[in-house]
Motif scaffolding. Structure first.
Motif, PDB file in Angstrom:
ATOM      1  N   ALA A  83      52.593  57.611   9.765  1.00 44.32           N
ATOM      2  CA  ALA A  83      51.508  56.511  10.114  1.00 44.32           C
ATOM      3  C   ALA A  83      51.702  55.355   9.124  1.00 44.32           C
ATOM      4  CB  ALA A  83      50.217  57.123  10.176  1.00 44.32           C
ATOM      5  N   THR A  84      51.556  55.546   7.930  1.00 39.99           N
ATOM      6  CA  THR A  84      51.797  54.489   7.029  1.00 39.99           C
ATOM      7  C   THR A  84      52.996  53.844   7.065  1.00 39.99           C
ATOM      8  OG1 THR A  84      50.558  55.876   5.644  1.00 39.99           O
ATOM      9  CG2 THR A  84      51.997  54.230   4.393  1.00 39.99           C
ATOM     10  N   GLN A  85      54.076  54.309   7.366  1.00 37.18           N
ATOM     11  CA  GLN A  85      55.263  53.603   7.502  1.00 37.18           C
ATOM     12  C   GLN A  85      55.257  52.631   8.680  1.00 37.18           C
ATOM     13  OE1 GLN A  85      58.702  56.251   7.657  1.00 37.18           O
ATOM     14  NE2 GLN A  85      59.838  54.773   8.518  1.00 37.18           N
ATOM     15  N   LEU A  86      54.668  53.447  10.081  1.00 34.94           N
ATOM     16  CA  LEU A  86      54.470  52.742  11.095  1.00 34.94           C
ATOM     17  C   LEU A  86      53.654  51.458  11.101  1.00 34.94           C
ATOM     18  CD1 LEU A  86      54.600  55.709  13.592  1.00 34.94           C
ATOM     19  CD2 LEU A  86      56.431  54.233  12.915  1.00 34.94           C
ATOM     20  N   ARG A  87      52.519  51.447  10.161  1.00 35.79           N
ATOM     21  CA  ARG A  87      51.680  50.601   9.993  1.00 35.79           C
ATOM     22  C   ARG A  87      52.332  49.376   9.302  1.00 35.79           C
ATOM     23  NH1 ARG A  87      47.218  54.758   7.977  1.00 35.79           N
ATOM     24  NH2 ARG A  87      46.588  55.491  10.103  1.00 35.79           N
ATOM     25  N   GLU A  88      53.196  49.550   8.432  1.00 38.31           N
ATOM     26  CA  GLU A  88      53.790  48.542   7.519  1.00 38.31           C
ATOM     27  C   GLU A  88      54.887  47.768   8.459  1.00 38.31           C
ATOM     28  OE1 GLU A  88      53.140  47.408   4.774  1.00 38.31           O
ATOM     29  OE2 GLU A  88      52.321  49.182   3.448  1.00 38.31           O
ATOM     30  N   GLU A  89      55.281  48.495   9.420  1.00 38.98           N
ATOM     31  CA  GLU A  89      55.990  47.630  10.394  1.00 38.98           C
ATOM     32  C   GLU A  89      55.248  46.652  11.385  1.00 38.98           C
ATOM     33  OE1 GLU A  89      58.325  50.758  12.231  1.00 38.98           O
ATOM     34  OE2 GLU A  89      59.276  51.602  10.329  1.00 38.98           O
ATOM     35  N   MET A  90      54.084  46.537  11.349  1.00 36.46           N
ATOM     36  CA  MET A  90      53.175  46.014  12.308  1.00 36.46           C
ATOM     37  C   MET A  90      52.429  44.682  11.726  1.00 36.46           C
ATOM     38  SD  MET A  90      51.539  49.247  14.121  1.00 36.46           S
ATOM     39  CE  MET A  90      50.987  48.587  15.433  1.00 36.46           C
ATOM     40  N   ASN A  91      53.020  44.280  10.693  1.00 33.54           N
ATOM     41  CA  ASN A  91      52.515  42.972   9.984  1.00 33.54           C
ATOM     42  C   ASN A  91      50.971  43.090  10.089  1.00 33.54           C
ATOM     43  OD1 ASN A  91      52.552  40.324   9.167  1.00 33.54           O
ATOM     44  ND2 ASN A  91      52.340  39.194  11.298  1.00 33.54           N
ATOM     45  N   PRO A  92      50.600  43.682   9.044  1.00 34.19           N
ATOM     46  CA  PRO A  92      49.189  44.320   8.737  1.00 34.19           C
ATOM     47  C   PRO A  92      48.425  42.947   8.359  1.00 34.19           C
ATOM     48  CG  PRO A  92      50.419  45.429   7.123  1.00 34.19           C
ATOM     49  CD  PRO A  92      51.404  44.860   8.017  1.00 34.19           C
ATOM     50  N   HIS A  93      48.868  42.083   7.505  1.00 38.59           N
ATOM     51  CA  HIS A  93      48.319  40.972   7.098  1.00 38.59           C
ATOM     52  C   HIS A  93      48.888  39.738   7.369  1.00 38.59           C
ATOM     53  CE1 HIS A  93      45.637  43.511   4.831  1.00 38.59           C
ATOM     54  NE2 HIS A  93      46.373  44.202   4.377  1.00 38.59           N
ATOM     55  N   PRO A  94      48.513  39.289   8.629  1.00 42.71           N
ATOM     56  CA  PRO A  94      49.204  37.937   8.974  1.00 42.71           C
ATOM     57  C   PRO A  94      48.876  36.708   8.367  1.00 42.71           C
ATOM     58  CG  PRO A  94      47.441  38.624  10.608  1.00 42.71           C
ATOM     59  CD  PRO A  94      47.589  39.745   9.587  1.00 42.71           C
ATOM     60  N   ALA A  95      49.534  35.597   8.893  1.00 37.24           N
ATOM     61  CA  ALA A  95      49.173  34.354   8.102  1.00 37.24           C
ATOM     62  C   ALA A  95      48.986  34.236   6.906  1.00 37.24           C
ATOM     63  CB  ALA A  95      47.692  33.921   9.037  1.00 37.24           C
ATOM     64  N   GLY A  96      49.607  34.871   5.820  1.00 40.09           N
ATOM     65  CA  GLY A  96      49.581  34.589   4.363  1.00 40.09           C
ATOM     66  C   GLY A  96      48.167  34.791   3.887  1.00 40.09           C
ATOM     67  N   GLN A  97      47.364  35.836   4.495  1.00 38.94           N
ATOM     68  CA  GLN A  97      45.987  35.868   4.076  1.00 38.94           C
ATOM     69  C   GLN A  97      46.136  36.544   2.634  1.00 38.94           C
ATOM     70  OE1 GLN A  97      43.683  37.782   7.074  1.00 38.94           O
ATOM     71  NE2 GLN A  97      44.521  39.961   6.512  1.00 38.94           N
ATOM     72  N   MET A  98      47.067  37.562   2.445  1.00 32.14           N
ATOM     73  CA  MET A  98      47.161  38.351   1.003  1.00 32.14           C
ATOM     74  C   MET A  98      47.602  37.336   0.082  1.00 32.14           C
ATOM     75  SD  MET A  98      45.381  41.208   1.352  1.00 32.14           S
ATOM     76  CE  MET A  98      46.227  42.419   0.450  1.00 32.14           C
ATOM     77  N   GLN A  99      48.535  36.492   0.423  1.00 30.00           N
ATOM     78  CA  GLN A  99      49.242  35.762  -0.488  1.00 30.00           C
ATOM     79  C   GLN A  99      48.691  34.630  -0.920  1.00 30.00           C
ATOM     80  OE1 GLN A  99      51.009  37.029   2.414  1.00 30.00           O
ATOM     81  NE2 GLN A  99      51.592  38.803   1.557  1.00 30.00           N
ATOM     82  N   MET A 100      48.332  33.738   0.154  1.00 29.70           N
ATOM     83  CA  MET A 100      47.753  32.289   0.143  1.00 29.70           C
ATOM     84  C   MET A 100      46.474  31.862  -0.149  1.00 29.70           C
ATOM     85  SD  MET A 100      50.691  30.605   2.468  1.00 29.70           S
ATOM     86  CE  MET A 100      50.405  28.890   2.097  1.00 29.70           C
ATOM     87  N   ASN A 101      45.513  32.891   0.485  1.00 25.35           N
ATOM     88  CA  ASN A 101      44.171  32.635   0.636  1.00 25.35           C
ATOM     89  C   ASN A 101      43.292  33.304  -0.445  1.00 25.35           C
ATOM     90  OD1 ASN A 101      45.243  31.998   3.034  1.00 25.35           O
ATOM     91  ND2 ASN A 101      44.302  33.268   4.342  1.00 25.35           N
ATOM     92  N   VAL A 102      43.916  34.037  -1.491  1.00 23.11           N
ATOM     93  CA  VAL A 102      42.911  34.546  -2.196  1.00 23.11           C
ATOM     94  C   VAL A 102      42.561  33.596  -3.254  1.00 23.11           C
ATOM     95  CG1 VAL A 102      42.571  36.558  -4.037  1.00 23.11           C
ATOM     96  CG2 VAL A 102      43.768  36.921  -1.877  1.00 23.11           C
ATOM     97  N   PRO A 103      41.218  33.265  -3.759  1.00 21.17           N
ATOM     98  CA  PRO A 103      40.994  32.379  -4.713  1.00 21.17           C
ATOM     99  C   PRO A 103      40.884  33.018  -6.036  1.00 21.17           C
ATOM    100  CG  PRO A 103      38.803  32.970  -3.483  1.00 21.17           C
ATOM    101  CD  PRO A 103      40.017  33.573  -2.812  1.00 21.17           C
ATOM    102  N   HIS A 104      40.613  32.164  -7.231  1.00 25.03           N
ATOM    103  CA  HIS A 104      40.790  32.811  -8.496  1.00 25.03           C
ATOM    104  C   HIS A 104      39.345  32.153  -9.214  1.00 25.03           C
ATOM    105  CE1 HIS A 104      44.612  33.336  -7.613  1.00 25.03           C
ATOM    106  NE2 HIS A 104      45.010  34.096  -8.238  1.00 25.03           N
TER     107      HIS A 104
END
Length: 448
Positions: free
Chosen positions: A108-129
């Motif tokens: 299930a973990t492998q299949l989930r990773e193939e389903m774009n779990p965090h779209p639109a850059g929310q983990m990379q681009m949206n996190v403030p500091h």
């Protein structure tokens, strides 16, 4: 003289919250009506995508004579085609053979990773500091608005099968949340450009009132005067309206919202309604009435979804019913490019046609709704229509919201593509090599 009739609200009796997850599928009595092979398919999908449903939903909202086509059944119960055929077969084969719980979890973990779990850059681009320290559980994509994901609110009374935040519910490795009220307040206090806080999830309304108050009560203090609007994203008016009626701390919740309003905050309940059937129960309508009595506004939003609401008449009926109940139609979204999108997505051209055909059926009071809108990486992109310019058939688009505010309301055009379901399927029209925002967006991506 005409007599004024005092209509008394219905008497609502308390109800025990009883929820079922994927390991309890066989315990849902109503499911005994469906064939065995369909129940097996549900179990396969429910081991990959999150499943959670409560007794109110399947007893009061689903027409079991219309299953599997009933829209609320499709909204809450997993269907085979929500998984890619190869992914479904791999999990079905494993479950049909000798296996352990860990075997199922690993696949299930492998299949989930193939389903774009965090779209639109929310983990990379949206996190403030703050002071160079990233703040997990917060997102700051648009200048005026911060999203906060309280740890205690990262589940829902029931789960929507289409949910673009499904990764919040399938394990800690994919979860995005925070229980640090102090860091939230520090960030808000130091960013005077922020006018709106959106508390989201999951569903913040699963939280006890005292927990929610820890995040919100302090915002009435003078240092947070710039935070004008508090939004709370919730599906509770559909999935558990008793939250506002007979839950042990329902009155305290309403009192908290009223205090925020009386302190000068604009409090907006961002209600997710996908179909007009969700509003037909007395408990839902009474919950709406009690909420409105506190002074909050209720704004309604939903994506357009195949199998659930891909019908103009259904949308027009829903918007009209929302207005009748005193709510504000707000957004029609395009189904996000994540999770079970292959089952729910509708081509952009058809989505726009449904929006237009529904829009022209309602009065100006319901035309507060915007869309169809794609919440893509660069921002919220509205599909304004399909038209022909200088002999070329094109999509007319514009930003409702953008990572760069200067992009907002700028029209741009894409080549006509009848199969496109998302922004990345579109190419610039009129021989242009790039959309006007692409270079700047690429620079933003590299910076983050």
């Amino acid at each position: 003289m005409q007599q004024v009739i005092n209509v008394q609200p219905p008497e609502i009796m308390p109800r025990k919250f009883k929820v079922y997850q994927h390991r309890q599928l066989d315990k849902i009595e109503a499911l005994q009506r469906v064939p065995d092979d369909m129940r097996f398919e549900m179990k396969v999908v429910a081991n990959v995508l999150p499943f959670r449903v409560n007794e109110y939903v399947f007893n009061e909202l689903i027409d079991w004579e219309n299953v599997p086509n009933d829209p609320i059944f499709q909204l809450t119960f997993p269907q085979k085609d929500m998984l890619d055929p190869s992914a479904y077969q791999r999990m079905a084969d494993l479950m049909s053979a000798k296996h352990s719980t860990n075997d199922v979890f690993d696949l299930a973990t492998q299949l989930r990773e193939e389903m774009n779990p965090h779209p639109a850059g929310q983990m990379q681009m949206n996190v403030p500091h703050v002071d160079g320290i990233p703040l997990p559980g917060m997102q700051h994509k648009y200048r005026e608005t911060v999203l906060f994901f309280p740890s205690q609110g990262q589940y829902c009374h029931s789960y929507c099968t289409f949910c673009f935040r499904w990764a919040q519910f399938v394990g800690k490795a994919m979860r995005f949340n925070s229980n640090d009220a102090e860091l939230l307040h520090r960030y808000l206090a130091s960013h005077k450009e922020i006018s709106d806080l959106l508390v989201t999830g999951g569903d913040p309304m699963v939280m006890r009132t005292r927990k929610l108050a820890q995040y919100l009560e302090k915002l009435t203090e003078p240092e947070f005067e710039h935070v004008q609007t508090i939004r709370i994203g919730t599906k509770s008016l559909t999935f558990w309206p008793y939250r506002y009626l007979t839950d042990p701390d329902a009155d305290q919740l309403l009192a908290l919202l009223e205090r925020l309003v009386n302190a000068g905050k604009h409090v907006s309940i961002m209600a997710h309604f996908n179909h007009h059937h969700e509003m037909r129960t007395d408990v839902c309508q009474e919950a709406i009435r009690r909420l409105r009595k506190t002074g909050v506004q209720i704004r309604c939003q939903a994506p357009l979804l195949r199998h659930i609401n891909d019908d103009a008449d259904a949308w027009a009926t829903m918007w009209n019913q929302q207005v009748k109940l005193g709510m504000v139609p707000y957004y029609m979204f395009v189904e996000r490019d994540t999770g079970a999108k292959r089952y729910f997505e509708v081509p952009l051209e058809r989505t726009w046609e449904i929006f237009r055909d529904a829009y022209k059926q309602v009065s100006g009071i319901a035309r507060t709704v915007r869309g169809p809108s794609m919440s893509a990486g660069p921002g919220k992109v509205e599909v304004q229509g399909v038209t022909e310019i200088a002999g070329e058939k094109v999509f007319a688009l514009r930003f409702i919201q953008g990572r760069n505010p200067d992009w907002v309301q700028r029209p741009f055009f894409a080549k006509y593509n009848p199969d496109a379901t998302w922004l990345h399927h579109l190419e610039p029209a009129f021989g242009e090599k790039k959309f006007f925002f692409e270079d700047e967006y690429a620079q933003m991506s590299q910076m983050d």
